[in-house]
Scaffold this motif. Structure first.
Motif, PDB file in Angstrom:
ATOM      1  N   ALA A  89       0.826  -1.208   0.000  1.00 18.97           N
ATOM      2  CA  ALA A  89       0.000   0.000   0.000  1.00 18.97           C
ATOM      3  C   ALA A  89       0.858   1.254   0.000  1.00 18.97           C
ATOM      4  CB  ALA A  89      -0.922  -0.015   1.219  1.00 18.97           C
ATOM      5  N   ILE A  90       1.909   1.276   0.812  1.00 17.06           N
ATOM      6  CA  ILE A  90       2.770   2.454   0.905  1.00 17.06           C
ATOM      7  C   ILE A  90       3.536   2.668  -0.408  1.00 17.06           C
ATOM      8  CG2 ILE A  90       4.759   3.440   2.088  1.00 17.06           C
ATOM      9  CD1 ILE A  90       3.787   2.003   4.617  1.00 17.06           C
ATOM     10  N   SER A  91       4.074   1.592  -0.968  1.00 19.63           N
ATOM     11  CA  SER A  91       4.810   1.730  -2.233  1.00 19.63           C
ATOM     12  C   SER A  91       3.887   2.170  -3.366  1.00 19.63           C
ATOM     13  CB  SER A  91       5.478   0.408  -2.591  1.00 19.63           C
ATOM     14  OG  SER A  91       4.511  -0.618  -2.781  1.00 19.63           O
ATOM     15  N   GLY A  92       2.646   1.677  -3.384  1.00 20.48           N
ATOM     16  CA  GLY A  92       1.685   2.111  -4.397  1.00 20.48           C
ATOM     17  C   GLY A  92       1.336   3.578  -4.253  1.00 20.48           C
ATOM     18  N   ASP A 150       4.425   5.488  -5.561  1.00 23.85           N
ATOM     19  CA  ASP A 150       4.561   5.364  -7.015  1.00 23.85           C
ATOM     20  C   ASP A 150       3.590   6.272  -7.758  1.00 23.85           C
ATOM     21  OD1 ASP A 150       6.536   3.512  -6.636  1.00 23.85           O
ATOM     22  OD2 ASP A 150       5.230   1.769  -6.911  1.00 23.85           O
ATOM     23  N   ASN A 151       2.436   6.562  -7.116  1.00 26.14           N
ATOM     24  CA  ASN A 151       1.435   7.402  -7.772  1.00 26.14           C
ATOM     25  C   ASN A 151       1.531   8.854  -7.318  1.00 26.14           C
ATOM     26  OD1 ASN A 151      -0.574   7.245  -9.770  1.00 26.14           O
ATOM     27  ND2 ASN A 151      -2.214   7.358  -8.250  1.00 26.14           N
ATOM     28  N   SER A 152       2.688   9.225  -6.761  1.00 28.33           N
ATOM     29  CA  SER A 152       2.975  10.616  -6.366  1.00 28.33           C
ATOM     30  C   SER A 152       1.986  11.158  -5.348  1.00 28.33           C
ATOM     31  CB  SER A 152       3.000  11.531  -7.605  1.00 28.33           C
ATOM     32  OG  SER A 152       3.963  11.069  -8.537  1.00 28.33           O
ATOM     33  N   GLY A 153       1.480  10.302  -4.485  1.00 25.33           N
ATOM     34  CA  GLY A 153       0.584  10.744  -3.428  1.00 25.33           C
ATOM     35  C   GLY A 153      -0.868  10.839  -3.829  1.00 25.33           C
ATOM     36  N   PHE A 154      -1.184  10.548  -5.084  1.00 25.65           N
ATOM     37  CA  PHE A 154      -2.578  10.568  -5.541  1.00 25.65           C
ATOM     38  C   PHE A 154      -3.152   9.159  -5.473  1.00 25.65           C
ATOM     39  CE2 PHE A 154      -0.688  14.271  -7.561  1.00 25.65           C
ATOM     40  CZ  PHE A 154      -1.634  15.250  -7.293  1.00 25.65           C
ATOM     41  N   GLY A 155      -4.468   9.074  -5.310  1.00 26.04           N
ATOM     42  CA  GLY A 155      -5.102   7.774  -5.181  1.00 26.04           C
ATOM     43  C   GLY A 155      -5.218   7.036  -6.502  1.00 26.04           C
ATOM     44  N   HIS A 156      -5.324   5.713  -6.383  1.00 26.80           N
ATOM     45  CA  HIS A 156      -5.506   4.869  -7.561  1.00 26.80           C
ATOM     46  C   HIS A 156      -6.983   4.694  -7.912  1.00 26.80           C
ATOM     47  CE1 HIS A 156      -1.299   3.317  -7.866  1.00 26.80           C
ATOM     48  NE2 HIS A 156      -1.282   3.699  -6.606  1.00 26.80           N
ATOM     49  N   TYR A 179      -3.787   4.392  -0.294  1.00 28.60           N
ATOM     50  CA  TYR A 179      -3.538   3.822  -1.615  1.00 28.60           C
ATOM     51  C   TYR A 179      -4.631   4.216  -2.606  1.00 28.60           C
ATOM     52  CZ  TYR A 179      -2.674   0.322  -5.246  1.00 28.60           C
ATOM     53  OH  TYR A 179      -2.426  -0.313  -6.438  1.00 28.60           O
ATOM     54  N   GLU A 180      -5.899   4.129  -2.180  1.00 35.77           N
ATOM     55  CA  GLU A 180      -7.015   4.328  -3.105  1.00 35.77           C
ATOM     56  C   GLU A 180      -7.398   5.785  -3.303  1.00 35.77           C
ATOM     57  OE1 GLU A 180      -9.232   0.037  -2.205  1.00 35.77           O
ATOM     58  OE2 GLU A 180     -10.232   1.935  -1.753  1.00 35.77           O
ATOM     59  N   GLN A 181      -7.384   6.569  -2.214  1.00 35.63           N
ATOM     60  CA  GLN A 181      -7.842   7.962  -2.290  1.00 35.63           C
ATOM     61  C   GLN A 181      -6.704   8.965  -2.218  1.00 35.63           C
ATOM     62  OE1 GLN A 181     -10.911   8.023  -3.073  1.00 35.63           O
ATOM     63  NE2 GLN A 181     -11.329   5.888  -2.519  1.00 35.63           N
ATOM     64  N   GLY A 182      -5.496   8.506  -1.947  1.00 38.55           N
ATOM     65  CA  GLY A 182      -4.363   9.409  -1.880  1.00 38.55           C
ATOM     66  C   GLY A 182      -4.343  10.227  -0.603  1.00 38.55           C
ATOM     67  N   ILE A 205      -5.083  13.372  -0.153  1.00 41.94           N
ATOM     68  CA  ILE A 205      -6.250  14.248   0.016  1.00 41.94           C
ATOM     69  C   ILE A 205      -7.431  13.464   0.571  1.00 41.94           C
ATOM     70  CG2 ILE A 205      -7.915  15.696  -1.197  1.00 41.94           C
ATOM     71  CD1 ILE A 205      -5.719  16.459  -3.152  1.00 41.94           C
ATOM     72  N   GLY A 206      -7.693  12.279   0.032  1.00 44.08           N
ATOM     73  CA  GLY A 206      -8.813  11.476   0.501  1.00 44.08           C
ATOM     74  C   GLY A 206      -8.648  11.049   1.949  1.00 44.08           C
ATOM     75  N   LEU A 207      -7.446  10.615   2.304  1.00 41.00           N
ATOM     76  CA  LEU A 207      -7.191  10.227   3.693  1.00 41.00           C
ATOM     77  C   LEU A 207      -7.341  11.421   4.625  1.00 41.00           C
ATOM     78  CD1 LEU A 207      -6.266   8.155   5.805  1.00 41.00           C
ATOM     79  CD2 LEU A 207      -3.903   8.749   5.222  1.00 41.00           C
ATOM     80  N   SER A 208      -6.878  12.586   4.197  1.00 41.41           N
ATOM     81  CA  SER A 208      -6.993  13.793   5.020  1.00 41.41           C
ATOM     82  C   SER A 208      -8.453  14.155   5.269  1.00 41.41           C
ATOM     83  CB  SER A 208      -6.268  14.960   4.344  1.00 41.41           C
ATOM     84  OG  SER A 208      -4.895  14.677   4.182  1.00 41.41           O
ATOM     85  N   LEU A 209      -9.301  13.998   4.260  1.00 40.92           N
ATOM     86  CA  LEU A 209     -10.716  14.307   4.428  1.00 40.92           C
ATOM     87  C   LEU A 209     -11.382  13.353   5.427  1.00 40.92           C
ATOM     88  CD1 LEU A 209     -11.748  15.098   0.734  1.00 40.92           C
ATOM     89  CD2 LEU A 209     -11.476  16.714   2.626  1.00 40.92           C
TER      90      LEU A 209
END
Length: 334
Positions: free
Chosen positions: A196-199, A202-208, A242-245, A247-251
């Motif tokens: 999860a952390i590597s994903g 790899d996505n520059s902090g944005f969710g998948h 991993y999924e929401q990046g 911003i999503g986790l912060s919300l």
């Protein structure tokens, strides 16, 4: 698709709860129903697993002994349990239901065998003591607890780790400290956490995207490291990361922390016991997210919705009971 639908249903349930519960009596009745249902459920599960199946844990499948789902059940009990004590303030029927359900909770706390459940319960107890005591009293209590844990915990910590991670062989081989940490590093949860952390990186902090961890993130996370395993991360914070990046986790964190902040402010003004139960329930949710994936389950959204309702009713009660002190209401709304 199912993951996304359950998430949407969870969000909608907050608005439903705000319509269903209009005063504290509605909430007390709801808790009474839960308490009444918990007692026979706990007895049934204990009988099935401890007596009929003869295993050392309590699960949720009554057809065969399985560990699948027992940790989620434990998390649900942690979220519900603070409200069970509220019924002690009511009439005889409510008090009987409260005592019986609390005993059922303690039975499950002992029987399920979930370390996460024990940790969450202890944290909720510490938070409860913090809320009801002043700072000096809490400092004395926390200091005494810390000294006790340090004195006795250091004695048994090594043996507990050895008991938990001892290799099951005829020679009963004991593990070294390095081997214990290596087993933690190679464990299923650790592999999923690294994935999860590597994903996320790899996505520059944005969710998948929603529900993508089960499809993308779990590749290579199986025991063989080669199989395609559609599994959760066993940690909602990592799943959201991993999924929401970021911003999503912060919300999500803002939602929970904001609700806690509002509830604590209102409790200091009203000293309403049900607010304490709601605070402990929310804290249980936040801790349970470390050990399980519950964000798509109603057990996550139920305490959030109840907290919104309880805060709304508390503000109304404060306004009706003490109109001259309107500044208190403004402080609670800030």
């Amino acid at each position: 698709m199912l993951y996304t639908i359950k998430l949407i249903v969870g969000v909608i349930s907050i608005f439903v709860l705000c319509k269903v519960f209009t005063d504290f009596e509605d909430i007390h009745l709801f808790i009474l129903v839960i308490a009444t249902a918990l007692v026979p459920l706990a007895i049934l599960l204990w009988y099935k697993y401890k007596i009929q199946f003869g295993v050392q844990y309590v699960g949720v499948d009554i057809s065969s002994p399985q560990k699948l789902g027992k940790n989620s059940f434990a998390a649900a009990l942690n979220v519900i349990s603070p409200f069970l004590f509220i019924l002690l303030r009511k009439n005889v029927l409510f008090k009987i239901a409260s005592v019986m359900s609390i005993l059922a909770f303690l039975l499950m706390l002992y029987g399920i065998g979930s370390r996460a459940m024990v940790i969450i319960s202890l944290c909720q107890l510490m938070l409860f003591v913090f809320l009801i005591l002043n700072r000096k009293q809490f400092f004395l209590f926390a200091s005494s607890a810390f000294v006790t844990i340090f004195l006795f915990g250091s004695i048994y910590l090594g043996s507990i780790l050895q008991f938990t991670l001892t290799r099951t062989s005829q020679d009963d081989i004991q593990l070294s400290v390095e081997e214990i940490f290596d087993m933690f590093y190679q464990s299923h949860r650790a592999r999923l956490a690294r994935q999860a952390i590597s994903g996320f990186i790899d996505n520059s902090g944005f969710g998948h995207g929603t529900a993508t961890f089960r499809i993308n993130g779990a590749v290579g996370s199986s025991v063989s490291h080669k199989e395609f395993e559609r599994t959760e991360s066993h940690n909602d914070y990592l799943t959201l990361l991993y999924e929401q990046g970021f911003i999503g986790l912060s919300l999500f964190l803002f939602l929970l922390l904001y609700r806690l902040r509002q509830s604590i402010k209102l409790y200091r003004l009203t000293r309403e016991p049900i607010l304490v139960a709601s605070i402990l329930s929310l804290s249980g949710v936040m801790l349970a997210m470390v050990f399980a994936n519950i964000v798509t389950a109603l057990i996550f959204w139920l305490p959030v919705g109840l907290n919104i309702v309880i805060c709304r009713i508390s503000r109304k009660t404060l306004s009706d009971d003490d109109p001259p002190k309107g500044f208190l209401i403004n402080e609670a709304n800030k």
